[in-house]
Scaffold this motif. Sequence first.
Motif, PDB file in Angstrom:
ATOM      1  N   TYR A 188      70.285 -32.582 -34.646  1.00 27.64           N
ATOM      2  CA  TYR A 188      68.479 -32.202 -34.924  1.00 27.64           C
ATOM      3  C   TYR A 188      68.622 -34.048 -33.889  1.00 27.64           C
ATOM      4  N   ILE A 189      67.854 -33.497 -32.213  1.00 25.50           N
ATOM      5  CA  ILE A 189      67.867 -34.662 -31.467  1.00 25.50           C
ATOM      6  C   ILE A 189      66.300 -35.017 -31.440  1.00 25.50           C
ATOM      7  N   PRO A 190      65.989 -36.423 -31.163  1.00 19.08           N
ATOM      8  CA  PRO A 190      64.305 -36.573 -31.845  1.00 19.08           C
ATOM      9  C   PRO A 190      64.171 -36.757 -30.563  1.00 19.08           C
ATOM     10  N   LEU A 191      63.034 -36.274 -30.470  1.00 20.88           N
ATOM     11  CA  LEU A 191      61.743 -35.908 -28.775  1.00 20.88           C
ATOM     12  C   LEU A 191      60.303 -36.249 -29.656  1.00 20.88           C
ATOM     13  N   PRO A 192      59.424 -36.625 -28.419  1.00 26.13           N
ATOM     14  CA  PRO A 192      58.375 -36.739 -28.784  1.00 26.13           C
ATOM     15  C   PRO A 192      57.857 -35.972 -29.463  1.00 26.13           C
ATOM     16  N   TYR A 193      56.726 -35.943 -30.613  1.00 29.29           N
ATOM     17  CA  TYR A 193      56.059 -35.362 -30.808  1.00 29.29           C
ATOM     18  C   TYR A 193      54.021 -35.471 -31.201  1.00 29.29           C
ATOM     19  N   CYS A 194      53.583 -34.693 -30.215  1.00 35.32           N
ATOM     20  CA  CYS A 194      52.305 -34.581 -30.161  1.00 35.32           C
ATOM     21  C   CYS A 194      51.248 -34.026 -30.464  1.00 35.32           C
ATOM     22  N   VAL A 195      50.515 -34.575 -32.014  1.00 32.86           N
ATOM     23  CA  VAL A 195      49.436 -33.998 -32.007  1.00 32.86           C
ATOM     24  C   VAL A 195      48.088 -35.114 -31.958  1.00 32.86           C
ATOM     25  N   LYS A 196      47.228 -34.747 -31.514  1.00 30.44           N
ATOM     26  CA  LYS A 196      45.807 -35.262 -30.992  1.00 30.44           C
ATOM     27  C   LYS A 196      45.170 -35.083 -32.177  1.00 30.44           C
ATOM     28  N   GLY A 197      44.519 -35.210 -32.844  1.00 31.19           N
ATOM     29  CA  GLY A 197      43.450 -34.655 -34.072  1.00 31.19           C
ATOM     30  C   GLY A 197      44.035 -32.758 -34.272  1.00 31.19           C
ATOM     31  N   MET A 198      43.092 -31.789 -33.520  1.00 27.67           N
ATOM     32  CA  MET A 198      43.451 -30.920 -34.147  1.00 27.67           C
ATOM     33  C   MET A 198      43.900 -29.983 -32.850  1.00 27.67           C
ATOM     34  N   ASP A 199      44.403 -31.155 -31.741  1.00 32.04           N
ATOM     35  CA  ASP A 199      44.677 -30.590 -30.092  1.00 32.04           C
ATOM     36  C   ASP A 199      46.590 -30.653 -30.231  1.00 32.04           C
ATOM     37  N   VAL A 200      47.031 -30.464 -29.626  1.00 33.77           N
ATOM     38  CA  VAL A 200      48.812 -30.373 -29.272  1.00 33.77           C
ATOM     39  C   VAL A 200      49.004 -30.642 -27.582  1.00 33.77           C
ATOM     40  N   SER A 201      49.563 -31.688 -27.596  1.00 31.50           N
ATOM     41  CA  SER A 201      49.781 -31.568 -26.274  1.00 31.50           C
ATOM     42  C   SER A 201      51.953 -31.080 -26.121  1.00 31.50           C
ATOM     43  N   PHE A 202      51.908 -30.940 -25.330  1.00 29.71           N
ATOM     44  CA  PHE A 202      53.524 -29.936 -25.040  1.00 29.71           C
ATOM     45  C   PHE A 202      53.976 -30.672 -23.529  1.00 29.71           C
ATOM     46  N   SER A 203      53.247 -31.448 -22.513  1.00 26.92           N
ATOM     47  CA  SER A 203      54.033 -31.725 -21.621  1.00 26.92           C
ATOM     48  C   SER A 203      55.033 -32.857 -21.409  1.00 26.92           C
ATOM     49  N   GLY A 204      54.337 -34.031 -22.450  1.00 26.15           N
ATOM     50  CA  GLY A 204      55.166 -35.027 -22.597  1.00 26.15           C
ATOM     51  C   GLY A 204      56.328 -34.660 -22.758  1.00 26.15           C
ATOM     52  N   ILE A 205      56.932 -33.618 -23.589  1.00 29.83           N
ATOM     53  CA  ILE A 205      58.081 -33.971 -24.215  1.00 29.83           C
ATOM     54  C   ILE A 205      59.494 -32.987 -23.063  1.00 29.83           C
ATOM     55  N   LEU A 206      58.419 -31.748 -22.670  1.00 28.04           N
ATOM     56  CA  LEU A 206      58.685 -31.190 -21.765  1.00 28.04           C
ATOM     57  C   LEU A 206      59.434 -31.933 -20.125  1.00 28.04           C
ATOM     58  N   THR A 207      58.020 -33.249 -20.334  1.00 28.31           N
ATOM     59  CA  THR A 207      58.896 -34.301 -18.639  1.00 28.31           C
ATOM     60  C   THR A 207      60.004 -35.009 -19.761  1.00 28.31           C
ATOM     61  N   PHE A 235      57.164 -26.519 -32.645  1.00 30.41           N
ATOM     62  CA  PHE A 235      56.598 -25.435 -34.401  1.00 30.41           C
ATOM     63  C   PHE A 235      56.021 -26.339 -35.371  1.00 30.41           C
ATOM     64  N   ALA A 236      56.752 -27.670 -35.443  1.00 32.10           N
ATOM     65  CA  ALA A 236      56.104 -28.160 -36.649  1.00 32.10           C
ATOM     66  C   ALA A 236      54.769 -29.184 -36.389  1.00 32.10           C
ATOM     67  N   MET A 237      54.817 -29.219 -34.551  1.00 30.47           N
ATOM     68  CA  MET A 237      53.158 -29.159 -33.777  1.00 30.47           C
ATOM     69  C   MET A 237      52.164 -28.411 -34.726  1.00 30.47           C
ATOM     70  N   LEU A 238      52.304 -26.986 -34.093  1.00 23.61           N
ATOM     71  CA  LEU A 238      51.742 -25.926 -34.229  1.00 23.61           C
ATOM     72  C   LEU A 238      51.656 -25.747 -35.912  1.00 23.61           C
ATOM     73  N   ILE A 239      52.733 -25.784 -36.798  1.00 31.67           N
ATOM     74  CA  ILE A 239      52.494 -25.606 -37.914  1.00 31.67           C
ATOM     75  C   ILE A 239      51.031 -26.890 -38.660  1.00 31.67           C
ATOM     76  N   GLU A 240      51.329 -28.293 -38.276  1.00 27.64           N
ATOM     77  CA  GLU A 240      50.221 -28.905 -38.354  1.00 27.64           C
ATOM     78  C   GLU A 240      49.047 -28.217 -38.329  1.00 27.64           C
ATOM     79  N   ILE A 241      48.683 -28.530 -37.433  1.00 24.48           N
ATOM     80  CA  ILE A 241      47.304 -27.692 -37.082  1.00 24.48           C
ATOM     81  C   ILE A 241      47.110 -26.458 -37.494  1.00 24.48           C
TER      82      ILE A 241
END
Length: 333
Positions: A188-207, A235-241
């Motif tokens: 596993y390579i650590p990557l940005p994880y971005c959950v903001k309340g009930m919302d998620v953001s994927f642009s940062g991890i892609l960039t 997927f962990a982000m999606l499961i969290e929300i």
Amino acid sequence: MVVAIGFEGSANKLGVGVVKDGKVLSNSRRTYITPPGQGFLPRETVQHHRNYVLKVLNDALKQSGININDIDVVCFTKGPGMGGPLNTVAIVARTVAQLWNKPLLGVNHCIGQMGRLITGANNPIVLYVSGGNTQVIAYSRKRYRIFGETIDIAVGNCLDRFARILKLSNDPSPGFNIEQMAIKGTQYIPLPYCVKGMDVSFSGILTYVEEYADKLLTDDHSQEDLCFSLQETVFAMLIEITERALAHCNSSEVLIVGGVGCNLRLQEMMKIMCEERGAKLFATDERFCIDNGVMIAQAGSEMFRCGIKTPWLETFIMQRYRTDEVETPWRCD
């Protein structure tokens, strides 16, 4: 008894399906596949749909074994989606509705999911994940309510663009090929994880992956490791929300729909969460997860039963057509 035919073409999948009282009679589909490293652009996608829509329509009618006179309603995807492809398929639906003298219904793509019908789920929390949509929704008081969603790009779009970075094949889909490579990943390579309340953001991890792909892929880490790491993170982000929505609604069911919902690793991770909370997971395979005409036909048939009509002057498309804008009187609380 209602027989409905549905036309779907909101992105690179072109589909026509026929349903009769909830029974799938045909599900014909054609996918526009681009070379590795390339995405599908509106103009080329439109041309693909124009080239194949009549063939897909004929295949669907032939598979269904029904006569045109038996069809009660013609349904099409009104939105959301890519403007050009949506409009191309809507024109065909309008044309056949006039030729066959049938009523025409515009269907919201996001409520036209087959998950509940196919799996038998009652009133689940729904994780809707695809190339154009990422939402956690639940039904209440005649509408699907959005509990959380992406604030930038959809998870499927993130995976598609990541596949272009690695020049992975788009056949049968970028997400599927990422999934197969991820199975072989071991670190596993650590990557940005971005959950903001009930919302998620994927642009940062892609960039981050775009900028540091060469550095991340070293002698110690392979492309397979990077695919594995990206999948595990998003997927962990999606499961969290989803888990938060499950707790908020005190629900005991989770349903995964949308093209990314085919991913077996996502289903596995979600199942673990559900079991820990005493809930049950429902999911389908690629026949009904990936965009298809059947889901539009089924939603349209339910609308038709309730007497919903789309006035001819309102049979236009809407690229931004939110899930919670649509009343669903055919469902009961």
